[in-house]
Every structure is written in structure tokens, then in C-alpha cells.
Design an enzyme around this catalytic site. Structure first.
Site, mmCIF file in Angstrom:
data_model
loop_
_atom_site.group_PDB
_atom_site.id
_atom_site.type_symbol
_atom_site.label_atom_id
_atom_site.label_comp_id
_atom_site.label_asym_id
_atom_site.label_seq_id
_atom_site.Cartn_x
_atom_site.Cartn_y
_atom_site.Cartn_z
ATOM 1 N N SER A 83 -4.165 6.749 13.747
ATOM 2 C CA SER A 83 -4.460 7.977 13.001
ATOM 3 C C SER A 83 -4.787 9.106 13.959
ATOM 4 O O SER A 83 -5.336 8.874 15.046
ATOM 5 C CB SER A 83 -5.671 7.699 12.106
ATOM 6 O OG SER A 83 -6.201 8.898 11.622
ATOM 7 N N ILE A 119 1.560 3.854 2.327
ATOM 8 C CA ILE A 119 2.564 4.116 3.372
ATOM 9 C C ILE A 119 3.472 2.898 3.543
ATOM 10 O O ILE A 119 4.683 3.017 3.720
ATOM 11 C CB ILE A 119 1.880 4.495 4.709
ATOM 12 C CG1 ILE A 119 0.906 5.660 4.494
ATOM 13 C CG2 ILE A 119 2.921 4.864 5.760
ATOM 14 C CD1 ILE A 119 -0.026 5.936 5.675
ATOM 15 N N GLY A 155 0.823 -1.220 0.000
ATOM 16 C CA GLY A 155 0.000 0.000 0.000
ATOM 17 C C GLY A 155 0.849 1.258 0.000
ATOM 18 O O GLY A 155 2.085 1.211 -0.109
ATOM 19 N N ASN A 201 -6.331 -3.057 -1.925
ATOM 20 C CA ASN A 201 -6.244 -1.650 -2.337
ATOM 21 C C ASN A 201 -4.834 -1.330 -2.858
ATOM 22 O O ASN A 201 -4.315 -0.253 -2.625
ATOM 23 C CB ASN A 201 -6.591 -0.746 -1.154
ATOM 24 C CG ASN A 201 -6.882 0.679 -1.588
ATOM 25 O OD1 ASN A 201 -7.470 0.901 -2.657
ATOM 26 N ND2 ASN A 201 -6.469 1.647 -0.798
ATOM 27 N N TYR A 251 -14.492 3.911 10.617
ATOM 28 C CA TYR A 251 -13.051 3.818 10.375
ATOM 29 C C TYR A 251 -12.279 4.311 11.594
ATOM 30 O O TYR A 251 -11.381 3.630 12.105
ATOM 31 C CB TYR A 251 -12.652 4.631 9.125
ATOM 32 C CG TYR A 251 -11.167 4.877 9.053
ATOM 33 C CD1 TYR A 251 -10.297 3.831 8.744
ATOM 34 C CD2 TYR A 251 -10.615 6.136 9.333
ATOM 35 C CE1 TYR A 251 -8.919 4.039 8.719
ATOM 36 C CE2 TYR A 251 -9.249 6.346 9.311
ATOM 37 C CZ TYR A 251 -8.404 5.294 8.992
ATOM 38 O OH TYR A 251 -7.047 5.496 8.979
ATOM 39 N N LEU A 299 -7.245 15.621 -0.100
ATOM 40 C CA LEU A 299 -6.922 16.872 -0.792
ATOM 41 C C LEU A 299 -5.763 16.769 -1.792
ATOM 42 O O LEU A 299 -5.913 17.192 -2.946
ATOM 43 C CB LEU A 299 -6.613 17.948 0.264
ATOM 44 C CG LEU A 299 -6.310 19.337 -0.275
ATOM 45 C CD1 LEU A 299 -7.468 19.893 -1.089
ATOM 46 C CD2 LEU A 299 -5.977 20.287 0.876
ATOM 47 N N LYS A 359 -9.632 2.340 14.654
ATOM 48 C CA LYS A 359 -8.292 2.738 15.124
ATOM 49 C C LYS A 359 -8.304 2.881 16.649
ATOM 50 O O LYS A 359 -7.390 2.411 17.335
ATOM 51 C CB LYS A 359 -7.866 4.050 14.467
ATOM 52 C CG LYS A 359 -7.653 3.943 12.972
ATOM 53 C CD LYS A 359 -6.527 2.969 12.639
ATOM 54 C CE LYS A 359 -6.391 2.713 11.160
ATOM 55 N NZ LYS A 359 -5.499 1.607 10.826
ATOM 56 N N TYR A 361 -0.739 8.914 12.714
ATOM 57 C CA TYR A 361 -0.308 9.680 11.545
ATOM 58 C C TYR A 361 -1.203 10.889 11.382
ATOM 59 O O TYR A 361 -2.421 10.792 11.540
ATOM 60 C CB TYR A 361 -0.438 8.896 10.244
ATOM 61 C CG TYR A 361 0.112 7.496 10.231
ATOM 62 C CD1 TYR A 361 1.153 7.102 11.063
ATOM 63 C CD2 TYR A 361 -0.406 6.564 9.335
ATOM 64 C CE1 TYR A 361 1.652 5.818 11.003
ATOM 65 C CE2 TYR A 361 0.088 5.283 9.273
ATOM 66 C CZ TYR A 361 1.104 4.912 10.117
ATOM 67 O OH TYR A 361 1.586 3.632 10.056
#
Ligand code: NAD
Ligand code: UD1
Length: 331
Positions: free
Chosen positions: A124, A12, A10, A35, A148, A199, A152, A176
């Protein structure tokens, strides 16, 4: 060390595999390509000029995971494998809870069974919720707004309890902030399926002419120019943060923010992209996106003090590297 990297194909994970190989570690990747693409594994080996071992498995499958632990002497696990699309998690909560939580349980059980006690987890900044900036590791976490984010927060709790019950475990929970950019080779980077939610990939696709214009979600936040502020971090800095976390692991559970400590607004990122790449990014202001917060940036001092790690690459480098990858990328 021999490091098992789940989700290593993936975005990262692939950059982290390169950083691990460059630091002299050996890498075993486990990914099911839900993914990502097999070519990325080849590209990792090309960039690092080293071999990796690869298993195409689902890491919720305990039998398949145990085979890897049986075949190799694993010294540590970095667990990236997970589903990460916030909107999709609202539509398919069970998929998200199952994949992201069962994978963590299966892997830590295998660690216990085979005596592996180093574990690094991809968390996250979303676990902070709408807290006061800058976010510090000692803050009480606020509810997240989607399944989601919950996966985490729950995984962090599970790992914390495991470390309490078994003092030989060394666990690092890495929160992160907003990873962007790509490897400087332009060979690997972020390639979201369909229209990007985030973004930077959206800006890059507007610059490429694939999308007409950026829609800026709100300019009435109480921030420098009214648009949302985030802590954008170069993915290679983030990758290096994993190597530092792994190499400095001590017993118990440790939480680290991996961010730059500096917030940038949507319009500041647009301007930086235009300047870095000498290209125009048309945009329009539209309504706020539901669930967004005004500002999110890290207090990054703990990682600096304890891991000796800081993010070195600036916004211009992030924009230049994101654009180099997007220009080269063919679907
Ligand atoms: P990614 O989707 O690019 O990488 C995740 C990888 O895991 C993919 O290659 C996917 O195929 C694999 N995978 C998913 N479920 C799997 C399973 N059950 N078995 C085997 N492989 C599986 O995402 P990323 O951006 O590289 O994120 C990596 C991790 O970091 C994720 O856990 C994500 O939630 C977390 N994270 C990402 C961000 C971000 O902005 N990218 C921010 C905070 C946290
Ligand atoms: C998103 C996720 C978050 C995840 C993080 C990192 C949501 C609601 N949240 O957060 O859970 O941890 O990514 O992967 O998806 N923006 C625009 N136009 C766009 C896209 C974004 O104006 O087309 C703005 C957003 O309003 C925000 C900023 O850009 O202010 C960054 O957005 P994004 O890249 O989606 O990241 P986050 O909102 O931080």
C-alpha cells in the site's frame, strides 16, 4: 499459468481473478470469507465465463495451504488475503500482525517447499508515510501511523530478505494508491460492512440515500481547495496491473506504484461523482481525521516503463462504475 490467488473473493482479488482468466490463466482462489461472500466466487465465474477452483481456508493455516500446493502445480501466487481496516488495526493490533504477517510467511514457505518462485504482494502507498508527493519507489519509507500500515512495511521487508537469500525468487511488491470503482457489469464491487471508512463508498451511500451527507474531513490542508488529495485508481486498472506484474516478473524483488499519477481532492471527487451520475451528494466540512495526510499520489512511471502498464480509466468512469454497483447492491 496456474495462479493461486489468496483473498480472491475480496474487492481487488475478485477483479484480478477476472483479469487473470481473461488473459488466459487458470485461477485457484483461497479465501476464508472473513471480509467477503461465497457469491462473489460464482460472480467471477459468470463474468469471465470460466471455472475457478476454490478453497475455503485460512491462509495462516500451513497444513491447509500445503494441501493446495500438493494438489496443483502452482506457477505463481498473488497474495491479497489480509485485514485492511486502519481503525480496527489500532483496536486489535495482534489480529492484524498475526493475520497479515503469518499469512505471508506461510505462503512463502510453501512456495519454497514446492519450488514456486513467482510471488506478487499487495502492499500500500501507506508505507510512504507523510513523504513529499509524488511518491517514488526509491524513496526512504517513513513510519506509518497504525498497525495495518506496519504489517505492509514488515511484509515488504520479509519478502525482500527472502529474495536476497534465494536468488531464484521473483517477487513483486505492488503499492496500491486508492482503488475505487467496480466491474462494469455492476455485479462485483466494494461492499464494506457497516459505515464505510473510505471516501468513494461513503459518497455512493450518500447518493443512494443510505447516509444523510458526506463529512469532508478538513478544508485547511495546503492543497488545491484545502481538502485531502489522493490518487484514485479504477479497480479494473489495478487488476490489470497485477497481470502485467505477474507476466513480467524477473528474479529478485521489484517494487511498483500502481496509481494514475494524478491527485484529486475530496471536493473534486464529489463533483466528478455528481457529474458522472447526475445526482447530488450533500456534504459538510468537519474537522480533519486524525492520521490523515494532505496529499498522496504516485509517480507511476516505473510500472509504465518496466511493465508496460498504465491506468486508463478516468475519474468519471470510476464514479459511474462505483454508482452502478452501489445501485444494484442488496445486502
Ligand atoms: P478485501 O477485504 O475486500 O479482500 C481481502 C480478502 O482476503 C477477503 O476476501 C477476506 O475474506 C480474505 N482474507 C483475509 N484474511 C484471510 C486469511 N487469513 N485467509 C484467507 N482469506 C483471508 O480487501 P481488498 O480491498 O480487496 O484488499 C486486498 C489486499 O490489498 C489487502 O491485503 C489490502 O491490505 C491491500 N490493499 C488494499 C487497499 C484498498 O484500498 N482496498 C489499498 C492498499 C492495499
Ligand atoms: C485510507 C487508509 C489507508 C489506506 C487507504 C486505501 C486511513 C487513515 N487510511 O487512506 O491506510 O491505505 O485508505 O485503502 O483510513 N474523506 C472524507 N470523508 C470521508 C472519508 C474520507 O473527507 O468520509 C477524505 C479523507 O480525509 C482523505 C480522502 O477522503 O482525504 C480519502 O480517504 P480514504 O478513502 O479513507 O483513503 P485514505 O485516507 O487515502
Amino acid at each position: 499459468m496456474n495462479i493461486l490467488v489468496t483473498g480472491g473473493a475480496g474487492y481487488i482479488g475478485s477483479h484480478t481473478c477476472i483479469a487473470l482468466l481473461e488473459a488466459g490463466h487458470s485461477v485457484i482462489i483461497a479465501d476464508n470469507f472473513r471480509n467477503s461472500k461465497p457469491e462473489t466466487v460464482e460472480k467471477i465465474m459468470d463474468i469471465a465465463a470460466k471455472e475457478v477452483i476454490f478453497y475455503e481456508i485460512d491462509v495462516t493455516d500451513a497444513e491447509a495451504v500445503n494441501i493446495i500446493f500438493k494438489n496443483y502445480k502452482i506457477d505463481g501466487v498473488i497474495h491479497f488475503a489480509g485485514l485492511k481496516a486502519v481503525g480496527e488495526s489500532v483496536q486489535k493490533p495482534l489480529d492484524y500482525y498475526y493475520n497479515n504477517i503469518v499469512s505471508t510467511i506461510v505462503l512463502t514457505k510453501a512456495c519454497q517447499k514446492y519450488g514456486v518462485n513467482r510471488f506478487v504482494f499487495s502492499s500500500s502507498a501507506t508505507v510512504y508515510g507523510d513523504n513529499t508527493v509524488p511518491f517514488v519507489e526509491t524513496m526512504d519509507l517513513l513510519p506509518t501511523t497504525n498497525p495495518y500500515g506496519e504489517t505492509k512495511a514488515i511484509s515488504e521487508r520479509i519478502l525482500t530478505d527472502i529474495a536476497k537469500a534465494d536468488p531464484s525468487f521473483s517477487i513483486s511488491l505492488l503499492r496500491y494508491f486508492n482503488p475505487v470503482g467496480a466491474h462494469e457489469s455492476g455485479l462485483i464491487g466494494e461492499a464494506p460492512n457497516g459505515i464505510p471508512n473510505n471516501l468513494m463508498p461513503y459518497i455512493a451511500q450518500v447518493a443512494k440515500g443510505k447516509l444523510e451527507r458526506l463529512r469532508v474531513f478538513g478544508n485547511d490542508y495546503s492543497t488545491v481547495d484545502g481538502t485531502g488529495v489522493r490518487d484514485y485508481i479504477h479497480v479494473v486498472d489495478l487488476a490489470e496491473g497485477h497481470v502485467a506484474a505477474l507476466e513480467n516478473l524477473t528474479e529478485g524483488v521489484h517494487v511498483y506504484n500502481l496509481g494514475t499519477g494524478k491527485g484529486s481532492s475530496v471536493l473534486e471527487l464529489v463533483k466528478a461523482f455528481e457529474k458522472a451520475n447526475d445526482i447530488e451528494v450533500p456534504y459538510e466540512i468537519v474537522d480533519r481525521r486524525p492520521g490523515d495526510i494532505a496529499s498522496c499520489f504516485a509517480d507511476a512511471s516505473k510500472a509504465k516503463q518496466e511493465l508496460g502498464w498504465i491506468a486508463k480509466r478516468d475519474l468519471i468512469t470510476m464514479c459511474r462504475d462505483a454508482w452502478r454497483f452501489e445501485k444494484n447492491y442488496k445486502e
